[in-house]
Design a protein around this motif. Structure first.
Motif, PDB file in Angstrom:
ATOM      1  N   ASP A  73       0.716  27.290-118.094  1.00  0.00           N
ATOM      2  CA  ASP A  73       0.882  26.933-116.680  1.00  0.00           C
ATOM      3  C   ASP A  73       2.231  26.250-116.468  1.00  0.00           C
ATOM      4  OD1 ASP A  73      -1.580  27.908-116.169  1.00  0.00           O
ATOM      5  OD2 ASP A  73      -2.443  26.055-115.374  1.00  0.00           O
ATOM      6  N   TRP A  74       2.690  25.534-117.498  1.00  0.00           N
ATOM      7  CA  TRP A  74       3.940  24.783-117.392  1.00  0.00           C
ATOM      8  C   TRP A  74       5.109  25.477-118.090  1.00  0.00           C
ATOM      9  CZ3 TRP A  74       4.641  20.827-114.203  1.00  0.00           C
ATOM     10  CH2 TRP A  74       3.493  20.198-113.696  1.00  0.00           C
ATOM     11  N   ILE A  75       4.841  26.001-119.289  1.00  0.00           N
ATOM     12  CA  ILE A  75       5.946  26.495-120.131  1.00  0.00           C
ATOM     13  C   ILE A  75       6.116  28.000-119.948  1.00  0.00           C
ATOM     14  CG2 ILE A  75       6.857  26.596-122.491  1.00  0.00           C
ATOM     15  CD1 ILE A  75       4.908  24.296-123.202  1.00  0.00           C
ATOM     16  N   SER A  98      12.853  18.079-116.284  1.00  0.00           N
ATOM     17  CA  SER A  98      11.970  18.840-115.391  1.00  0.00           C
ATOM     18  C   SER A  98      12.693  19.444-114.189  1.00  0.00           C
ATOM     19  CB  SER A  98      10.798  17.962-114.925  1.00  0.00           C
ATOM     20  OG  SER A  98      11.263  16.716-114.473  1.00  0.00           O
ATOM     21  N   GLU A  99      14.004  19.184-114.046  1.00  0.00           N
ATOM     22  CA  GLU A  99      14.768  19.841-112.975  1.00  0.00           C
ATOM     23  C   GLU A  99      14.833  21.354-113.185  1.00  0.00           C
ATOM     24  OE1 GLU A  99      18.516  18.124-111.493  1.00  0.00           O
ATOM     25  OE2 GLU A  99      18.004  16.390-112.732  1.00  0.00           O
ATOM     26  N   HIS A 100      14.557  21.789-114.400  1.00  0.00           N
ATOM     27  CA  HIS A 100      14.662  23.221-114.716  1.00  0.00           C
ATOM     28  C   HIS A 100      13.293  23.862-114.947  1.00  0.00           C
ATOM     29  CE1 HIS A 100      18.873  22.201-115.097  1.00  0.00           C
ATOM     30  NE2 HIS A 100      18.534  21.243-115.950  1.00  0.00           N
ATOM     31  N   TRP A 101      12.228  23.174-114.497  1.00  0.00           N
ATOM     32  CA  TRP A 101      10.882  23.690-114.709  1.00  0.00           C
ATOM     33  C   TRP A 101      10.419  24.487-113.487  1.00  0.00           C
ATOM     34  CZ3 TRP A 101       7.476  19.189-117.047  1.00  0.00           C
ATOM     35  CH2 TRP A 101       8.066  18.756-118.239  1.00  0.00           C
ATOM     36  N   PRO A 102       9.754  25.628-113.699  1.00  0.00           N
ATOM     37  CA  PRO A 102       9.289  26.441-112.562  1.00  0.00           C
ATOM     38  C   PRO A 102       8.368  25.689-111.600  1.00  0.00           C
ATOM     39  CG  PRO A 102       9.073  27.675-114.609  1.00  0.00           C
ATOM     40  CD  PRO A 102       9.477  26.285-114.992  1.00  0.00           C
ATOM     41  N   LEU A 103       7.485  24.804-112.119  1.00  0.00           N
ATOM     42  CA  LEU A 103       6.510  24.138-111.245  1.00  0.00           C
ATOM     43  C   LEU A 103       7.070  22.911-110.527  1.00  0.00           C
ATOM     44  CD1 LEU A 103       3.047  24.283-113.066  1.00  0.00           C
ATOM     45  CD2 LEU A 103       3.825  25.602-111.111  1.00  0.00           C
ATOM     46  N   VAL A 104       8.231  22.428-110.963  1.00  0.00           N
ATOM     47  CA  VAL A 104       8.877  21.302-110.267  1.00  0.00           C
ATOM     48  C   VAL A 104      10.132  21.896-109.627  1.00  0.00           C
ATOM     49  CG1 VAL A 104       9.642  18.899-110.459  1.00  0.00           C
ATOM     50  CG2 VAL A 104       8.029  19.809-112.130  1.00  0.00           C
ATOM     51  N   THR A 105       9.981  22.343-108.398  1.00  0.00           N
ATOM     52  CA  THR A 105      10.990  23.228-107.804  1.00  0.00           C
ATOM     53  C   THR A 105      12.267  22.492-107.394  1.00  0.00           C
ATOM     54  OG1 THR A 105      10.134  22.899-105.575  1.00  0.00           O
ATOM     55  CG2 THR A 105       9.138  24.688-106.866  1.00  0.00           C
ATOM     56  N   GLU A 106      13.310  23.290-107.216  1.00  0.00           N
ATOM     57  CA  GLU A 106      14.603  22.775-106.768  1.00  0.00           C
ATOM     58  C   GLU A 106      14.448  22.057-105.422  1.00  0.00           C
ATOM     59  OE1 GLU A 106      18.720  24.894-105.970  1.00  0.00           O
ATOM     60  OE2 GLU A 106      17.693  25.746-107.725  1.00  0.00           O
TER      61      GLU A 106
END
Length: 381
Positions: A87-89, A227-235
């Motif tokens: 879900d995260w990675i 986490s700036e580059h994580w899909p679930l924590v969006t730009e």
């Protein structure tokens, strides 16, 4: 899409858990549990952004992925594999595993790390239908903590610790972490309408942290996070959180913050940090001994970390400096003083018992925060 609720952990240096909890409360988080070394609270992915930007005294913000009993490697493997790692990675995510073990049957940290890595890979294989992961994308640091035969699995949203604000390039000897400096300032009852002085200012950490508190500057505003580059924590979430932080800055408040140090190199380092943090006009620095330091104003606060034996390689010199600090403080009517020191005989050399003491750890060094409480400024009616 329904709002995703997460169990988040703000890690805390030993002795500062209550300060981290108070910060979270001030940020609007109510549902929290305070334990040794951490405060667990509830939030969504957008709260990962807010807390990383705003927490002054926490070391990092983690996602609690799961917690379960594990006395065998099989239990550790199955418990880890049951969690929602994909879900995260993403399939190109880099996911190193770090670990710690205390009072547990699974005492070999490298073995625990290996098992957790294997379990996460197996879970990822099921989701992504592939046997191999390049690990060349965003970084997702997994940590396994074994404590009393329970495994706690987390994902680190922060990256380099939150004490790395981005303004301090160079450091002097045995520097105090920015997070610890911010905590001591919060304990000191200092507020921007009061003078603040540090007679052993070193690299200027207390002074810059105070200025950031005074102007309500989010301490994480100048840095980046894993986490700036994580899909679930969006730009978009990061942009909103940064915008909120920028809008909250109040740089109209006049500041009366000054410091001095006998070491000209320390003053040079402090000047560089003060300039980089944007306070060159607000923070006054002088190359002076503690005996010659003359804080100006009324109802001020001295907050300091006097040099000690280990830093000076000279115990007698350390004792002399504490005596000089005590003498200087006698001259200051209505000021308060907060000094963090590992010196067991601090009060004896200072020639006065502290009104309050609090045990803190500067890194691994056990210290006391000696608190001498002057009167609070009169309220303007």
């Amino acid at each position: 899409m329904t709002e995703r609720k997460l169990q988040l952990i703000a890690t805390a240096p030993m002795g500062l858990e209550a300060i981290v909890a108070r910060e979270l409360k001030e940020l609007g988080y109510e549902d929290m549990t305070v334990e040794n070394g951490r405060v667990t609270f509830t939030g969504g992915p957008e709260d990962i952004c807010r807390t990383n930007l705003w927490l002054r005294t926490s070391d990092r913000v983690l996602i609690k992925m799961g917690e379960f009993e594990a006395t065998t490697f099989d239990e550790l493997f199955e418990g880890t594999k049951a969690l929602d790692w994909p879900d995260w990675i993403p399939n190109n995510g880099e996911f190193p595993v770090e670990g710690r073990s205390h009072k547990s049957q699974l005492s070999s940290v490298p073995a625990c790390q290996k098992i957790v890595k294997k379990a996460v890979v197996e879970k990822m294989k099921e989701r992504y239908g592939t046997e191999w992961f390049p690990e060349d994308g965003a970084r997702f640091v997994i940590e396994v903590i074994m404590l009393n035969d329970r495994a706690l699995l987390t994902l680190d949203t922060t990256g380099p610790g939150l004490h790395k604000r981005g303004y301090r390039r160079l450091v002097t000897e045995a520097p105090l972490k920015e997070t610890m400096a911010a905590a001591i300032l919060q304990l000191s009852r200092w507020a921007p309408h009061r003078p603040l002085y540090d007679p052993f200012c070193g690299s200027g950490t207390f002074l810059v942290e105070a200025a950031m508190i005074g102007w309500n500057i989010a301490p994480g505003l100048r840095r980046s996070f894993n986490s700036e580059h994580w899909p679930l924590v969006t730009e978009e979430m990061w942009s909103r959180a940064r915008e909120e932080a920028f809008d909250s800055v109040n740089d109209d408040i006049p500041l009366d913050i000054a410091g001095s140090d006998i070491d000209p190199n320390a003053i040079e380092v402090a000047e560089a940090a003060v300039k980089k943090a944007g306070f060159a006009k607000e923070i006054k620095l002088r190359n002076l001994s503690v005996a010659k330091a003359q804080p100006q104003g009324s109802y001020g606060v001295i907050v300091t970390n006097p040099p000690y034996g280990e830093r000076l390689a000279d115990q007698k010199e350390a004792e002399k400096l504490i005596r000089q600090l005590g003498f200087s403080y006698l001259m200051l009517q209505n000021w308060s003083l907060f000094a963090i020191s590992p010196e067991k005989q601090f009060e004896h050399h200072f020639t006065r018992n502290a009104d309050k003491k609090r045990k803190l750890f500067n890194g691994r060094i056990e210290c006391q925060l000696y608190q001498y409480l002057g009167p609070l400024p009169p309220r303007n009616n």
